[in-house]
Design a protein around this motif. Structure first.
Motif, PDB file in Angstrom:
ATOM      1  N   ILE A 141       0.830  -1.202   0.000  1.00  0.00           N
ATOM      2  CA  ILE A 141       0.000   0.000   0.000  1.00  0.00           C
ATOM      3  C   ILE A 141       0.869   1.260   0.000  1.00  0.00           C
ATOM      4  CG2 ILE A 141      -1.653   1.329   1.375  1.00  0.00           C
ATOM      5  CD1 ILE A 141      -2.841  -1.361   2.285  1.00  0.00           C
ATOM      6  N   ARG A 142       1.968   1.213   0.754  1.00  0.00           N
ATOM      7  CA  ARG A 142       2.844   2.403   0.833  1.00  0.00           C
ATOM      8  C   ARG A 142       3.539   2.679  -0.490  1.00  0.00           C
ATOM      9  NH1 ARG A 142       5.678   5.838  -0.029  1.00  0.00           N
ATOM     10  NH2 ARG A 142       7.185   6.963   1.279  1.00  0.00           N
ATOM     11  N   PHE A 143       4.061   1.650  -1.162  1.00  0.00           N
ATOM     12  CA  PHE A 143       4.875   1.870  -2.358  1.00  0.00           C
ATOM     13  C   PHE A 143       4.154   1.506  -3.661  1.00  0.00           C
ATOM     14  CE2 PHE A 143       7.920   1.291   1.123  1.00  0.00           C
ATOM     15  CZ  PHE A 143       8.667   2.447   0.976  1.00  0.00           C
ATOM     16  N   ARG A 144       2.918   1.011  -3.553  1.00  0.00           N
ATOM     17  CA  ARG A 144       2.151   0.640  -4.741  1.00  0.00           C
ATOM     18  C   ARG A 144       2.951  -0.306  -5.645  1.00  0.00           C
ATOM     19  NH1 ARG A 144      -1.449   2.627  -2.068  1.00  0.00           N
ATOM     20  NH2 ARG A 144      -3.187   3.874  -2.865  1.00  0.00           N
ATOM     21  N   MET A 145       3.565  -1.286  -5.001  1.00  0.00           N
ATOM     22  CA  MET A 145       4.322  -2.324  -5.699  1.00  0.00           C
ATOM     23  C   MET A 145       3.862  -3.691  -5.201  1.00  0.00           C
ATOM     24  SD  MET A 145       8.316  -1.214  -5.771  1.00  0.00           S
ATOM     25  CE  MET A 145       8.868   0.397  -6.332  1.00  0.00           C
ATOM     26  N   PRO A 146       3.964  -4.709  -6.047  1.00  0.00           N
ATOM     27  CA  PRO A 146       3.575  -6.062  -5.614  1.00  0.00           C
ATOM     28  C   PRO A 146       4.672  -6.735  -4.786  1.00  0.00           C
ATOM     29  CG  PRO A 146       4.290  -6.131  -7.887  1.00  0.00           C
ATOM     30  CD  PRO A 146       4.317  -4.676  -7.484  1.00  0.00           C
ATOM     31  N   ILE A 147       5.033  -6.103  -3.668  1.00  0.00           N
ATOM     32  CA  ILE A 147       6.085  -6.638  -2.793  1.00  0.00           C
ATOM     33  C   ILE A 147       5.471  -7.708  -1.900  1.00  0.00           C
ATOM     34  CG2 ILE A 147       7.792  -6.101  -1.023  1.00  0.00           C
ATOM     35  CD1 ILE A 147       7.747  -3.202  -2.066  1.00  0.00           C
ATOM     36  N   THR A 148       5.937  -8.925  -2.040  1.00  0.00           N
ATOM     37  CA  THR A 148       5.435 -10.026  -1.220  1.00  0.00           C
ATOM     38  C   THR A 148       6.532 -10.523  -0.288  1.00  0.00           C
ATOM     39  OG1 THR A 148       5.935 -11.545  -3.052  1.00  0.00           O
ATOM     40  CG2 THR A 148       3.659 -10.798  -2.820  1.00  0.00           C
ATOM     41  N   LEU A 149       6.122 -10.977   0.873  1.00  0.00           N
ATOM     42  CA  LEU A 149       7.054 -11.476   1.884  1.00  0.00           C
ATOM     43  C   LEU A 149       6.851 -12.970   2.084  1.00  0.00           C
ATOM     44  CD1 LEU A 149       6.759  -8.647   4.587  1.00  0.00           C
ATOM     45  CD2 LEU A 149       8.194  -8.721   2.546  1.00  0.00           C
ATOM     46  N   ALA A 150       7.789 -13.588   2.757  1.00  0.00           N
ATOM     47  CA  ALA A 150       7.715 -15.016   3.043  1.00  0.00           C
ATOM     48  C   ALA A 150       8.556 -15.295   4.280  1.00  0.00           C
ATOM     49  CB  ALA A 150       8.245 -15.837   1.852  1.00  0.00           C
ATOM     50  N   TRP A 151       8.344 -16.450   4.863  1.00  0.00           N
ATOM     51  CA  TRP A 151       9.292 -16.904   5.884  1.00  0.00           C
ATOM     52  C   TRP A 151      10.485 -17.524   5.172  1.00  0.00           C
ATOM     53  CZ3 TRP A 151       4.235 -19.346   7.194  1.00  0.00           C
ATOM     54  CH2 TRP A 151       3.939 -20.432   6.346  1.00  0.00           C
ATOM     55  N   SER A 152      11.599 -17.578   5.863  1.00  0.00           N
ATOM     56  CA  SER A 152      12.818 -18.104   5.258  1.00  0.00           C
ATOM     57  C   SER A 152      12.756 -19.634   5.244  1.00  0.00           C
ATOM     58  CB  SER A 152      14.051 -17.631   6.036  1.00  0.00           C
ATOM     59  OG  SER A 152      15.225 -18.198   5.498  1.00  0.00           O
ATOM     60  N   THR A 153      12.372 -20.199   4.105  1.00  0.00           N
ATOM     61  CA  THR A 153      12.325 -21.661   3.991  1.00  0.00           C
ATOM     62  C   THR A 153      13.721 -22.272   4.089  1.00  0.00           C
ATOM     63  OG1 THR A 153      10.319 -21.529   2.647  1.00  0.00           O
ATOM     64  CG2 THR A 153      11.571 -23.587   2.544  1.00  0.00           C
ATOM     65  N   PRO A 154      14.727 -21.727   3.378  1.00  0.00           N
ATOM     66  CA  PRO A 154      16.083 -22.258   3.581  1.00  0.00           C
ATOM     67  C   PRO A 154      16.546 -22.099   5.027  1.00  0.00           C
ATOM     68  CG  PRO A 154      15.995 -20.914   1.602  1.00  0.00           C
ATOM     69  CD  PRO A 154      14.697 -20.705   2.322  1.00  0.00           C
ATOM     70  N   GLY A 155      16.129 -21.002   5.669  1.00  0.00           N
ATOM     71  CA  GLY A 155      16.480 -20.807   7.071  1.00  0.00           C
ATOM     72  C   GLY A 155      15.839 -21.856   7.961  1.00  0.00           C
ATOM     73  N   ALA A 156      14.594 -22.221   7.670  1.00  0.00           N
ATOM     74  CA  ALA A 156      13.924 -23.267   8.443  1.00  0.00           C
ATOM     75  C   ALA A 156      14.634 -24.601   8.251  1.00  0.00           C
ATOM     76  CB  ALA A 156      12.461 -23.372   8.018  1.00  0.00           C
ATOM     77  N   ALA A 157      15.069 -24.866   7.026  1.00  0.00           N
ATOM     78  CA  ALA A 157      15.829 -26.094   6.773  1.00  0.00           C
ATOM     79  C   ALA A 157      17.142 -26.078   7.532  1.00  0.00           C
ATOM     80  CB  ALA A 157      16.088 -26.240   5.274  1.00  0.00           C
ATOM     81  N   LEU A 158      17.755 -24.908   7.610  1.00  0.00           N
ATOM     82  CA  LEU A 158      19.022 -24.803   8.329  1.00  0.00           C
ATOM     83  C   LEU A 158      18.856 -25.115   9.812  1.00  0.00           C
ATOM     84  CD1 LEU A 158      21.767 -22.199   7.895  1.00  0.00           C
ATOM     85  CD2 LEU A 158      20.830 -22.502  10.174  1.00  0.00           C
ATOM     86  N   ILE A 159      17.840 -24.530  10.443  1.00  0.00           N
ATOM     87  CA  ILE A 159      17.679 -24.794  11.875  1.00  0.00           C
ATOM     88  C   ILE A 159      17.217 -26.231  12.117  1.00  0.00           C
ATOM     89  CG2 ILE A 159      17.261 -22.379  12.425  1.00  0.00           C
ATOM     90  CD1 ILE A 159      14.310 -22.943  12.655  1.00  0.00           C
ATOM     91  N   ALA A 160      16.550 -26.832  11.123  1.00  0.00           N
ATOM     92  CA  ALA A 160      16.181 -28.247  11.259  1.00  0.00           C
ATOM     93  C   ALA A 160      17.419 -29.118  11.309  1.00  0.00           C
ATOM     94  CB  ALA A 160      15.286 -28.671  10.094  1.00  0.00           C
ATOM     95  N   SER A 161      18.444 -28.729  10.569  1.00  0.00           N
ATOM     96  CA  SER A 161      19.683 -29.508  10.559  1.00  0.00           C
ATOM     97  C   SER A 161      20.573 -29.179  11.753  1.00  0.00           C
ATOM     98  CB  SER A 161      20.463 -29.244   9.263  1.00  0.00           C
ATOM     99  OG  SER A 161      20.983 -27.928   9.243  1.00  0.00           O
ATOM    100  N   THR A 162      20.336 -28.018  12.379  1.00  0.00           N
ATOM    101  CA  THR A 162      21.167 -27.593  13.503  1.00  0.00           C
ATOM    102  C   THR A 162      20.827 -28.353  14.775  1.00  0.00           C
ATOM    103  OG1 THR A 162      21.386 -25.372  12.562  1.00  0.00           O
ATOM    104  CG2 THR A 162      21.870 -25.620  14.905  1.00  0.00           C
TER     105      THR A 162
END
Length: 404
Positions: A62-83
């Protein structure tokens, strides 16, 4: 230019959210449980991540009138799963999530930190990611050998959909997994309390430990930047959108810090799924595609309300079922990471450094209470520095994602 109904970008945003959630939520729950979260704490993390990234998308779009989408870090979740569990347990992991969020905010405020990340050889960073992903991608094979009748339908559905509709391959595999879980619950006559289906957040006071900061926060930050935020900017540029770097890092970093105590490991710019809202398929008029991001944000708020029920199904799932879904969800990131690591030039020791990084990361061996991802990064950078030519040609100037 053809003018289309707003239902098209709205529908694109809903698809973006549904595909993003169903394609990777199993990885998130697996990662949170691996670092010590209880089922309730992991479900809280999933809920908080849905809500916060939904709000973040609404604010940025809404602020920038751009299709900016967010996500959780899937590679990060995989990393902590291996940690796995570090010294200090779940509160220490939460403390590491806070540090990760602070580093993301700092990256937006200080371009020097972006340049520092860019100095890490891309092949080394990708090899670390590939090594972290490999054990998780092997899980469906192991599960199939032990529980063929539960796992085979999931893998078969995934293979068929990869052939005919790749976007829906992982969501389709999850849908089949739900059927498998329901059948198992009926056969075992298990009951589910209504309170298990209601969304609820669980607070954990963060605790900082050296092992968690070095073994979780630093690798999680690097993976999130290298595999999510920087590619996310690149994807948006392919559709002629220049992501506002500082505000985006501020929103994703602050939401990570705020959500950490509720179980959020890391939020970032969407990379692969970003195209669902930013491409011409979302709307021929690029000036209206921001509506798709708003729609995705609202959809994530709705999905968050049902995340507790999804987490409950995961807890009650037959052994290996969710690991199979998580494994196939990570095959595409694994392929990309392996390709980037293997594509390193053979001269200058880059390929050797990438291989060494991959081997250490894939070993899963912890030392001094710190997981293999951190040591893999150190080994890879060390080998790279050791084997690089003494008098290399003048290196091109490294720029940060914000262009500075």
């Amino acid at each position: 230019m053809q003018r289309v109904s707003l239902s098209v970008p709205i529908g694109a945003g809903v698809v973006c959210a549904v595909v993003g959630f169903t394609s990777s939520f199993a990885v998130v729950l697996t990662g949170l449980r691996a670092v010590g979260a209880s089922p309730a704490q992991a479900a809280s993390g999933l809920l908080a991540a849905c809500v916060l990234q939904g709000l973040g998308m609404l604010a940025l779009a809404i602020r920038f009138r751009m299709p900016i989408t967010l996500a959780w870090s899937t590679p990060g979740a995989a990393l902590i799963a291996s940690t796995g569990v570090v010294e200090g347990g779940w509160p220490a992991a939460v403390g590491a999530f806070v540090v990760t969020g602070v580093l993301i905010v700092a990256t937006g405020l200080w371009s020097g930190l972006s340049r520092l990340i860019a100095l890490i050889p891309a092949a080394v960073a990708q090899a670390m990611l590939a090594g972290v992903l490999l054990p998780l991608c092997l899980a469906p094979v192991t599960a199939l050998s032990h529980h063929p009748w539960a796992i085979a339908p999931i893998l078969l559905a995934w293979v068929v959909l990869v052939r005919f509709s790749p976007r829906w391959a992982v969501p389709g595999a999850f849908a089949v997994a739900v059927v498998v879980i329901v059948v198992d619950l009926v056969r075992s006559e298990a009951s589910i309390g209504s309170d298990q289906l209601l969304p609820q957040v669980v607070w954990t006071t963060p605790h900082l430990t050296v092992a968690a900061v070095t073994g979780i926060a630093l690798p999680l930050y690097i993976v999130t930047m290298a595999a999510q935020n920087i590619p996310g900017v690149a994807v948006m540029r392919t559709f002629d959108y220049e992501v506002p770097w500082r505000p985006s890092m501020g929103v994703t970093g602050l939401t990570t810090v705020v959500g950490a105590g509720f179980g959020v490991h890391a939020l970032n710019l969407a990379a692969i799924s970003a195209a669902l809202a930013a491409s011409p398929d979302a709307d021929p008029d690029r000036n209206r595609r921001w509506v798709a991001a708003v729609s995705a944000g609202v959809a994530y708020l709705v999905i968050g309300a049902g995340s507790a029920a999804v987490a409950t199904l995961v807890v009650l799932a037959p052994e290996g079922t969710i690991q199979a879904v998580a494994g196939v969800a990570l095959l595409a990131p694994l392929a990309g990471a392996l390709s980037a690591a293997a594509g390193a030039p053979g001269d200058g020791g880059q390929r050797t450094a990438a291989v060494a990084t991959f081997v250490v990361a894939a070993s899963g061996t912890a030392f001094a209470g710190i997981g293999s991802a951190f040591w893999a990064l150190l080994v890879g950078i060390g080998v790279h520095l050791l084997l690089r030519p003494r008098h290399p040609h003048r290196r091109a100037e490294v720029s940060s994602p914000d262009g500075s």
